[in-house]
Write an enzyme that holds these catalytic residues in place. Structure first.
Site, short mmCIF file in Angstrom:
data_model
loop_
_atom_site.label_atom_id
_atom_site.label_comp_id
_atom_site.label_asym_id
_atom_site.label_seq_id
_atom_site.Cartn_x
_atom_site.Cartn_y
_atom_site.Cartn_z
N HIS A 140 23.09 -75.95 -136.12
CA HIS A 140 22.01 -76.24 -135.82
C HIS A 140 20.96 -75.34 -135.97
CE1 HIS A 140 24.42 -79.19 -133.33
NE2 HIS A 140 23.32 -79.93 -133.91
N ASN A 141 20.70 -74.95 -137.34
CA ASN A 141 19.82 -73.96 -137.49
C ASN A 141 18.60 -74.24 -138.67
OD1 ASN A 141 20.97 -74.45 -140.19
ND2 ASN A 141 22.59 -72.63 -139.81
#
Length: 289
Positions: free
Chosen positions: A35-36
């Site tokens: 989740h970047n």
């Protein structure tokens, strides 16, 4: 290709938009496996593809298209690699702040808007600075709705909502795929469903790309699982590295979540049925083999 022409049509300053995007990118945590900022870019691109395939017919005005794409950009900003289940079970500050309801999604939305609204507003980042107040409010409401729709606990409710649009209330037949609901709430429901599917679209990519995303997501989950075991918390779904194989996780995810959802979307957007569903089925067979 035909562009969106957001800048002239919505009176948005290019410099302001670029500064806002940089500021959002900086607030994604780089050492988070999945989740970047790259995930955010991928979801935005995936949503753009769905819009260009026919999804944009559900937007009546430019600000709606702009808002749904901005929602994709910011939908996971500030994600620390631990999911809602972990925050709720550990009684984290975020869980307490948002009363265990869509904890991360509420945080992402708040993070995105605190930069451009409220006491700490930074005007140089305010992409809605030239919007009339009414449209500014509508855009904020729509973006928040789209971000909250990415909460996986809402998946089946969203799916039922789309099924309700598809089904003719009089005779139970599927409505023509070319029909677009006139009601604003219904159209926005479709657009937020597109954002949700873009968020879970990894199995719709070529297998080489899908495999990379799968490994990143599982690594993030397993790190969480290790932390949960260390703290004596129950394992969140998918986070116990000894509970399932990589293949099992993907076969289940595709069979029960991804494939039925994209097939349903294909009833609204024919190109999805022709171009995306076959790739999902191909990937499913790859995992089975």
């Amino acid at each position: 290709r035909e562009g969106y022409n957001f800048l002239p049509n919505l009176n948005i300053k290019e410099e302001t938009l670029v500064e806002y995007l940089y500021a959002i990118e900086d607030r994604y945590i780089k050492d988070v496996c999945y989740h970047n900022d790259v995930h955010a870019a991928d979801v935005t691109q995936s949503l753009h593809a769905l819009l260009q395939m026919g999804g944009k017919k559900f937007a009546d005005e430019k600000w709606e298209l702009f808002s749904i794409l901005i929602a994709a950009v910011v939908h996971d900003v500030g994600h620390g690699g631990l999911n809602n289940s972990f925050h709720i079970n550990s009684r984290s500050e975020l869980a307490l702040l948002y009363n265990d309801v869509s904890v991360l999604e509420n945080m992402h939305a708040a993070t995105a808007f605190k930069m451009i609204m409220g006491e700490n507003r930074q005007r140089k980042l305010d992409i809605f600075d030239n919007f009339p107040e009414k449209e500014r409010s509508k855009a904020r409401k729509f973006i928040v709705k789209a971000i909250l729709s990415t909460d996986m606990t809402k998946h089946f409710a969203k799916k039922s909502f789309i099924q309700g649009i598809l089904l003719n209330s009089e005779d139970g037949n599927i409505a023509p795929c070319c029909s677009v609901p006139e009601d604003l709430c219904l159209r926005h429901g479709v657009l937020t469903f597109l954002a949700h599917l873009a968020d879970i679209s990894n199995p719709s990519k070529d297998i080489k790309t899908a495999l990379k995303w799968t490994d990143r997501l599982l690594e993030e989950w397993y790190r969480q699982g290790d932390k949960e075991e260390e703290l004596g918390l129950p394992f969140s779904l998918g986070c116990d590295r000894n509970a399932q194989t990589r293949e099992e996780s993907q076969i289940g995810f595709i069979n029960f979540i991804v494939s039925p959802s994209f097939k349903m979307l294909g009833k609204l957007i024919p190109r999805v049925e022709k171009e995306i569903v076959p790739q999902i089925e191909k990937n499913l067979e790859w995992w089975k083999e």
